[in-house]
Every structure is written in C-alpha cells, then in structure tokens.
Scaffold this active site. Structure first.
Site: not given
Lengths: 228, 255, 650
Positions: C48, C272, C343
């Site tokens: 990643g 989220h 969030r």
C-alpha cells in the site's frame, strides 16, 4: 535506423501499414470512381475507351497503379499477420458473448468484409484488367483504342454479375465505414472536435462511393435490358 | 429473486474446465453481484463442495481486482461499473446468468474465475513511471500545469487495471490499458523526459505478453468501468510514431 | 519470550526543541555507506502507500528489497480506495497554515493521545510528499493558473488538502506503485504477489525473516533478511462490516505481536460518519462516501420521531419534511464547525439521533446528508463537478438519485488508529522489526483527522524509514541468518500445523458465518460507544465463539491450491485473538477519547470526557501466550507544546 525498421515488428507499426495502405486505397477509390462515372454519359464508348488508354499508358498513373497494387498486397498481408496474432491472443473463446453491446458489427467483421472485397477484386480484375492486359479485347472501330467499353457493357448486362457487384459494394461500404475513421485513429489523429467530423465524412464516403460504384452496373443492366 | 447460474469451473491452470449449472434462490435485489456469489459459496460450503473462486477485494470499484464476464459482457450488463458495483436489481427474477473468467492468452486462468493479470504489472515495469528517486524533487508548484491538462491526465490515470478492456476486445488487445498510462505521463510535464522511450518500451512489452492488436472497435471504451477514452489509444499511436520517426534515440537504435 | 520485569518502553524521542528534533535525529543516527547498502536485504510486507513507498525508496538507496502482497498486483492494496485527499502544510492558499498548525490540529484531533514528536515530524515531511507525488506524475487537481488546488477537509479550518478528484488514494498509490515497479525492473525489488506472510521469524531477539504462503500453490516458504518492515494496514475487518477491502487483515501485525512486538491502543478505532447504510444480512462490506461531501451537504434528521417513522415506512418523502421540522443537529450543536466536526463527533451524533428513534431509511439506522441547498446555491453543475463520481456511486449502490432526494448515511468502521507499538524510528519492540502506516499506532492518537492517513503512510515510507532503518542496519553484520535456520523450520511447522488444524476440523459452520457473528459482537459492544458492562459481556461472548470456531469450523479444499476459504479462516483466527485484546483495552481505558467512547465518561452535554490524569498514556500490550491475559505496558505521553484542553467544536 534499426528501430525504425523494427517498427513493423510491433503492433502499432503494423497497424500503421494498414492505415496508410487503407488510406491510399481510399484515395484510389475516388480516382477510380471519377473515371467510371464516364459510363453514365450517353454514348460513352469513346470517352471510356480513351480513359482506359490514359489509365494504362500515362506514366504518372502507372506509378499510382503500382502503388495501388502494393497497397492492396500489403493491406492483405498485414491483415493476415495481425489477424493471426489476434486469434492467438484468445486461445479459449467465450462460450457466451454479447459483443454487440459494446461495438458495431462491421468494426468486428473487418476481416470478413475485407475478404468479400478481395474476392470481388479478383473477379473484377479477371474480368477487365486481365482481359485488357492479356486477353483478346477487340479494338474500337476507327480508333487505336482497345474497346474495353464493350466488354464492360457485356459483363454488366448479366444479372448475376450485377448482383455480385452490388453485394461486394455493400461489403465495401461497411468496410469503409469503419476503416475510414479507424485509419485516422491508428495514425494518432483523434480530437474531441475533429473526430466526430471525420466519422461523419467517413460515413458519407462509405455510403456514397460504393453506392455510385454499384449504381454503374445497375444502370448499365437496366439500360441494356431496356428496362430503363 | 431466483437465478440459474452457469459458472466456469476449472480446478487449476493446467486442468480443463467446464460450465457448471447452479440454482440459487432468496436473492435480494439490493445485493451486489459478488454478494450473490458469496451466498452461493456459503451454500456450496454447507454442501461440502469447493466454493467458486473469484478475485475481489475492495468491493467499491477501485482496486480493480474483481473481474468476471457476465452474460457475455465484461463486468456485466451495466456501463461504467465493476462487477462488485453491479447489483442484482440489474437482472430479472428467474434469469440465467453465465459467468466466465476473462479470456486472453496473456491472462491465463488460475482457478475457476481467477486469472493471472501480472502481464499488466510487467508492462508498467517496462516504463510506466517517471524515473525520479525519493527526495530532491522541486516544489510541487514550481511547474504550473493547465487545469485541463491535469484533468485530462487524471481521466487517463483513473484506470484501475482490471483488464476489462482486454476481456471485451475481440482481439484481446491491451491498448486501452497501456495507452492510459502512456497518455497520462505524456501529457504531464513530469513525463516529458522519458516520453519516447517509455512508449516504445511499454508497447514492446505489451506485444511480448501476447495481447492482440487494436482494430479500433472501441469495445474497450464501452466496457471500461472507468470510461477511459480511446482518445488515449490514438495519443499512444501518435506518441509511438513520433518516437519512431522523430526521436533521436530511435534513429540511433538506442531504444 | 516474555519481556523483562524491568522492561521500559523507550520511545527514543530525540531531545531538543520540537522543530529541530527530526533534523537533529537524522544527523545523529548512523548511516550505511552507499556501497554497503547492497549487502543488506529488507523484507517489506504490504504494497500500500506505506509499503510501496518504503520498498521503492529503500531500493533506490541501494538496499535489496523483497516485497510481498496478498493481492494479485501491488497496485490493488487498499490504500487505493482512499477518496478524499492528503493533507500537507504547504500554505499554498495563504490562509495561515503552517507545519505547526498541522501538527497542532493533528494532536488536538487525536484527542491528545499521540506523540508530539512523531506528529511534528509528520507535519514537517508532509510538504515533501506533495512534491514527490507531483514529480511522479500524480495528477492532483489544479486551478486555472496551473497551480495546485486545495480544499478544506473534515475538522480543518484551513485549506490544506490536496486531492485528485475523489480518487486521491488511488493516484498516490499508483505513484508509489510506479516507483516500486521501476525498482522491480531495476532488479532491486523482488516482488511476490499473491503471497501472504504468516509468521515472522526471530533469531537472537532480532527479526530476521518471514514465513509466507503462496496463495496459488499453497507452498510454505521462508525468506530471511536483515530487517522486516510491516506495512500491512489496519484491522477494521475485525468488525466484519467495515469500509476495508475484503482481504484487509491483521495477520501480519498479529503474528508479530505474538512474537513479541507490543500492540498499542487496539481499542482506538475510527468510525467514519459518511458511509452508505447497511441494507441486509448478506452485506459483505460498507461503502464510504468521501467526507468531503460534508463541505456542501447538510446533515439532518426529523425533529419528531413520528415523522421519522413515516419516512421509514416510505409514507412520506424526505423532500416533504418542512424546514421547520428538520433538525440540522450538527449545525445546531456545533455552530462554528457545523457539519465539518471531526469524524468521531459526527459519527457519535448520528448514532445518538438514531438511538432516539429519529433515524431514517429502511432500518432506521441512517441520517440524511442533503445537497439541495448547495445545488440551489451553486447550481447542479458545480456540485456535479465536485462530487459527480460520488453521487454516481451512491446511486449505483442504493438505486436512489442524490440530486433529487437526500443521501442517507450512517457511520461505519473505517480506520484503526491502534496498531503495533513503534518508537520514533518506527521500530517495534522487536529489534529489526518495523511497522509503517496504518499497522502502527503512532501518529493519530485516539482519532485520525480526514486526509491524514495518506499523509502518514507516505511519510513513513518515503521519508522516515529510509533514514531510520539505516541506524539499525549499520549495526548489523552483512551476513544474514540463513533461511535454513532452525527458527525458520519451527515457524514453517507452526504455520503448517495451524493450516492442518483448520482443514481437519470438519465442523459445521463457514468462516463467514463466524466472522459475521464476531463482527456483530464487536460492533455492538466495542464499536461507537462502549460500557464496562457491555465489554465484560462481549469478552465472554468472543471467548465462547472462539472456542466454537476452533471446533466447529468448516473449511473446504486442500492446503496446496488456491483456497480462498482457507485464507479467510487463517485471517479470522487472528481476528478472534485481536478482538479480545481490543475489548480488554477498551475496558481498561476508563475515559472517553477520540474514537474510544465510554458511556460512563462523558460531559453533561454528551461529549467525550478524557481523563488526562490517569490515562494520558499509550497502552502497549504484551502477548504472553495462548489463553493468557496480555500484560499492559504504559508509555506516558508528555505534552510540552500543546496544551491539553477539552476538545470543543462548538
């Protein structure tokens, strides 16, 4: 230079040949059609035979005709080379496929359409070009011109011959409809503004030129058989 | 909803495969296509049968891992989505659905519906990058890039490498994938230095992998989940030809 | 092997003023001579943002890198799915941003549970990341003048977020992937795709290699190296439903933990706020809608439960709810931040209104995110240009058109702030074993700010590890431990045994079935809000389920082929152990902070109530063996620069 030559060993280079030869043949079609249109003129014998002579003797036209032969041969050879490569690229085919959802039939069938045009070309060349060069085409009375006109009119007076022509021109139309714009794409000419115009011109060309080509034998057949 | 599924089953790369038929019931129209296959697999596991193997990961249409040729179309019947974004409401109750793997010589089947797409990685490795090391680069705002150029480069860069273009192309050509990367970097100032060597190397690798050639049917664009434009293919053709006929490297036989 | 009784966590934070720590540290640490770098080999797990950038950067320096990913291509790592953007303290917008402000915002946003020095370094290198990405050809959004465009992102009062449509993660990852690919071509990186790390091997107390399973052939293989870098992502999938990719897992980090690396703050998970609500039992994952939507969308639910009920039964359309009957609860409660609160705050408020019965959607577990005002103000074209792809995605999934009817959203597990404990050099408590990106715990404290994950992954990979790993390697002999070493044989045997155990169980229930149940327990009791009572109950439930998992699992197929259920079973097995630790950690932390909300600890108006006196530390857990309680080690957090305050977004 080596890599410029090896361009033809890569797909894009080979496609370039298809595009360039195809493009040249498109131009050839215009010239050929212009000459053939003479057949629509009433009492066209002299004009057509003079045109025939010009086409077979003029040195500039000779060069062009050799280019045409080369183009046809290369177009066919590379179609075979690329076609083989493309078949090999998918050894196992889909058992269920619906390609019509994403592409047009003629775009997918260029080989078939090309083959139709090729077969036609052989018949066409045998009937006229071969006869003119190697056969016994009589002389036109009172001139030093070979009377190809009479041969043409005779051929076009047969219904089956006319049908072959019409069908072949339909094949050519589909071939051109894809091929015309495809050549531009292969040459890297794609533009938001111009490509739609090119596609439209291509479509008009693809309909008009084969239609006019096809109209000639139909017209001759109809007039010769006193239908028109 | 209820479906008849005909799924390609193949135990391994060197084994032969066949379409097998499965019946499935109680499918919600809100399910994604892959969730429907999850349900099938749960049923198969319960029955002690080997579940259907298929590639998938993010399930939101961006990783490019899912594939599947569904009812004769790459990523199924809808436009501009991947299989994981396809929902069962796109089908009718009672439909028969045929599911096959991507078919291309360059994408050999690994198992069932899983194929090996490492050819794409090798094409990128051949030149799909800008040769800058980490550090020592100029400030990001040093080179202005016209907004339209940046956004067109972005449109090309949005490719997810799923391989639908290859799968749907009648020639199994990878031109759309390769051209997307070539275009992105050819349009941006950062890509200029290696512009010509890049296109030559990537095209050579593409050919070596055994992909077919492009006959401009544009099926790739129609099936691309990210709607990558075939303008990129034209641009790559132009880049390649420019490289062959104008770049000094090419004439010197260097690349 | 348990740690010494007098073991002390040493964060190795350099001394000196905050702003000079990193520069001074770079000068102080040992270097490896350029000619000697090629004598070292480094294993990197994951490709990643953190893994790819680390592999590429290390290879560029001359190290030999062996990189692994379980996906079929390095480009598919889950970083690719990040939508919104990446923060950097460039101050291109002249709106008062600075390295210090980004540092300050991040520490505050993390609810004061992160290390000042790490966060400051993160802010410092953030500017380099943007430069690097642009040089790679990452097509960030630009203004008409050709300069980079920025937007303000959840919780920030400056515009410091760089973005590439709604696909910023994708573009940054493809940039890192291209750099990685270049090194693969150069022969400096050997890339192993579809190969999953199943154990880390430690010899003489140092990490010296890994054992992997080739997912195609099933072959178990050992690789030795001079150092091992884990960049294997987060563990949100412990909840079964999350915005993570299906394959995202904790295995690499967990194996490291079992081999002695401490695991820090496992209970800090981020929920989220803007995800597409769950639609049914079969749901396999949740889809995130970029939080940037909150810049223009207004969050509301009806004021009256009766109205909500009508909406749920579809007896009424959202458009028909009169303005006066709507409760724009975020704007009401937090006038200065409004819909842009962090969030955790946005998520918890959504849960609260739904718990009150005012939720909408089929399940009542959703709130509206309404764009009608924005469309009226800016025109549909403007909104479409900004969010077109997100709107399309929403429509594709739900079948509803957000231009015409408000979107429905609900919170979902998205990111895990916890992870392997690392020091300032990103080294775990096992020498030679490093952790980067989401799989470490370091920079986000108890809550991560929007657009900071990409920043951290790339900061670690491009600009931290290339320096800090040299400090360790410079002290290592050139000769690496052989992969034939007894320790590798034992690790291989351990892996094979656990695979055999799973395959031979021949139980009744599928892996997904267990995973789903585990996830439900975690979501209900260790999710958005937690209580001591619930956690106690959940711990027992997880234990019981784990016992059943170990007896009643059904895995089909064999070990020596592509076997996706086996892969999954191996991952879920580790989730079980992790789940228990998360619960223990959440139970132990008797305060609310960031993503960890304990109902017992809240202010009178329902905000998280920290206990800085007693819990201003990093909880780092030590694995002591199968079935044994883990041991807590504390790293006290000192705040020299940022004053601890109650976070307020009012």
């Amino acid at each position: 230079m080596a890599t410029v030559v090896n361009i033809f060993s890569h797909t894009i280079g080979r496609k370039l040949i298809m595009a360039l030869t195809g493009g040249f043949l498109i131009i050839f079609l215009i010239g050929h059609l212009a000459g053939n249109l003479v057949l629509f003129v009433e009492d066209s014998q002299l004009a057509f035979n003079e045109y025939t002579k010009f086409m077979t003797t003029n040195p500039f036209v000779k060069v062009l005709s050799y280019l045409t032969y080369i183009s046809i041969i290369l177009h066919v050879i590379y179609a075979i080379v690329l076609g083989r490569m493309n078949t090999q690229a998918r050894p196992v085919r889909y058992s269920y496929n619906k390609p019509a959802q994403s592409s047009t039939w003629n775009a997918r069938s260029m080989t078939l359409l090309g083959l139709i045009v090729l077969v036609f070309l052989i018949i066409h060349l045998k009937s006229f070009w071969f006869e003119l060069k190697f056969g016994a085409v009589p002389m036109m009375e009172g001139t030093d011109l070979k009377d190809l006109h009479t041969v043409v009119i005779a051929a076009f007076s047969q219904w089956w011959y006319v049908i072959i022509y019409v069908l072949a021109m339909a094949g050519l139309a589909y071939h051109l409809d894809h091929g015309f714009q495809s050549a531009f794409q292969t040459l890297g000419l794609n533009h938001k503004a111009y490509t739609p115009v090119i596609k439209s011109i291509g479509r008009i060309f693809a309909i008009a030129v084969p239609a006019l080509f096809a109209l000639i034998p139909v017209y001759v057949y109809l007039t010769q058989n006193n239908i028109l | 909803m209820k479906f008849t599924l005909k799924i390609w089953r193949q135990a391994g790369a060197n084994q032969s495969g066949e379409l097998k038929t499965y019946e499935i019931d109680n499918i919600s129209s809100d399910m994604s296509f892959l969730e429907m296959l999850d349900v099938l697999n749960e049923n198969l596991v319960q029955k002690g049968e080997d579940p259907v193997h298929f590639d998938h990961d993010c399930r939101e249409g961006i990783c490019g891992m899912c594939s599947l040729y569904i009812n004769g179309r790459a990523h199924g019947p809808q436009r501009a989505i991947t299989t994981c974004q396809l929902h069962m409401r796109s089908f009718n109750d009672g439909d028969t659905i045929v599911i096959e793997p991507w078919r291309a010589k360059a994408f050999p089947v690994v198992k069932d519906l899983v194929v090996d797409r490492s050819a794409f990685d090798r094409i990128i490795q051949a030149g799909g990058f800008v040769s800058v090391d980490t550090g020592g680069v100029p400030d990001a705002n040093l080179i202005p890039i016209p907004k339209d150029t940046a956004s067109e480069a972005m449109d090309a860069a949005t490719c997810i490498g799923c391989g639908a273009c290859v799968a749907t192309c009648k020639n199994a050509s990878a031109m759309l994938f390769v051209s997307a990367k070539v275009s992105q970097l050819a349009m941006l100032p950062q890509g200029q230095v290696e512009r010509y060597s890049r296109v030559e190397k990537m095209v050579a690798q593409m050919d070596e992998e055994g992909f077919g050639s492009c006959t401009n049917t544009y099926a790739c664009e129609a099936e691309c989940p990210k709607e990558i434009s075939v303008t990129n293919i034209a641009r790559m053709n132009a880049e390649y030809l420019k490289s062959k006929f104008t770049s000094s490297d090419s004439f010197a036989g260097k690349s | 092997m348990p740690l010494d009784d007098n073991f002390q966590l040493d964060s190795k934070i350099p001394s000196g003023p905050l702003a000079e720590k990193w520069d001074q540290h770079k000068f102080d640490i040992k270097l490896v001579n350029p000619a000697n770098k090629r004598k070292y080999e480094i294993i990197v797990i994951g490709t990643g943002l953190a893994g790819a950038s680390a592999s590429a950067s290390l290879a560029e320096l001359g190290y030999n890198v062996r990189a692994f990913c379980f996906q079929d291509s390095a480009r598919r790592a889950h970083s690719i799915a990040a939508q919104g953007g990446i923060n950097a303290a460039k101050n291109y917008q002249n709106d008062g941003d600075s390295v210090y402000r980004l540092f300050y915002d991040t520490v505050k946003g993390g609810d004061y549970r992160s290390r000042e020095a790490n966060v400051y370094r993160l802010s410092q290198v953030s500017v380099n990341i943007i430069d690097q990405a642009v040089a790679q050809g990452v097509p960030f959004a630009r203004e008409y003048g050709g300069l980079l465009s920025n937007r303000s992102f959840g919780g920030a009062q400056v515009s410091r977020t760089f973005y590439a449509k709604g696909q910023t993660g994708q573009q940054l990852l493809l940039g890192a992937y291209s750099a990685l690919s270049r090194q693969v071509a150069a022969g400096k990186v050997t890339l192993h795709t579809r190969e999953e790390m199943l154990d880390v091997v430690i010899v003489d107390g140092k990490a010296c290699g890994v054992v992997t399973r080739n997912l195609i052939s099933g072959e178990i293989k050992s690789y030795s190296a001079h150092a091992v870098v884990l960049a294997s992502g987060g563990y949100g999938n412990v909840f079964y439903l999350s915005t993570n990719a299906m394959g995202s897992n904790v295995t690499a980090a967990w194996k490291a933990h079992r081999k002695g690396a401490l695991f820090a703050n496992p209970c800090f998970t981020q929920i989220h706020p803007t995800c597409i609500p769950v639609s049914g039992h079969y749901q396999s994952k949740l889809t995130l809608m970029s939080e940037s939507l909150r810049n223009d969308g207004r969050v509301w639910v009806p004021k009256d439960i009766a109205v909500s009920e009508k909406l749920r039964k579809k007896e009424m359309r959202p458009r028909d709810v009169a303005e006066a009957d709507r409760d724009y609860y975020l704007e009401r409660k937090y006038p200065s931040f409004g819909n842009l609160v962090p969030r955790d705050v946005a998520s918890r408020n959504a849960k609260d209104v739904c718990d009150e019965g005012r939720g909408v959607g089929k399940t009542g577990l959703a709130v509206f995110l309404d764009f009608s005002d924005a469309i009226n103000r800016d025109g549909r074209d403007v909104i479409e240009a900004k969010y077109g792809n997100l709107f399309d995605m929403y429509k594709q999934i739900t079948g509803e058109n957000p231009y015409e009817t408000p979107m429905m959203i609900y919170p979902a597990v998205h990111y895990t702030m916890g992870g392997l404990w690392v020091d300032y050099n990103l080294m775990t408590t096992v020498p030679g074993l490093y952790a980067l990106g989401e799989c470490n715990f370091s920079d986000h404290g108890a809550n991560r700010l929007g657009a900071s994950a990409l920043m951290q992954g790339l900061a670690d990979g491009y600009f931290v590890i290339p320096y800090t790993i040299g400090d360790y390697l410079a002290r290592q002999p050139y000769k690496k431990v052989s992969a034939d070493h007894q320790a590798f044989k034992e690790a291989e045997k351990g892996v094979k045994d656990s695979i055999d155990q799973l395959l031979n169980m021949k139980g009744e229930r599928s892996v997904d079935d267990f995973h789903r149940e585990l996830g439900k327990i975690m979501w209900d009791y260790c999710g958005m809000s937690r209580t001591a009572e619930g956690l106690t109950k959940a711990r027992q439930m997880v234990k019981d389920l784990k016992v059943e998992f170990e007896k009643n699992l059904k895995v089909i197929g064999s070990a020596d082929e592509l076997n996706q259920t086996l892969e999954k079973a191996l991952r879920v097995k580790d989730f079980f152990e992790l789940a228990e630790l998360m619960i223990v950690d959440a139970f132990e932390r008797n305060e609310s902070c960031g993503g960890h909300f304990r109902e017992e600890y809240q202010t009178p108006d329902g905000e998280a109530l920290r206990d800085d006196e007693n819990y201003r530390y990093v909880a780092a857990w030590e694995y002591l063996g199968e079935g044994k309680d883990e041991k807590l080690h504390k790293e006290d957090l000192d705040f020299e620069y940022v004053k601890l305050t109650q976070r307020s977004y009012k």
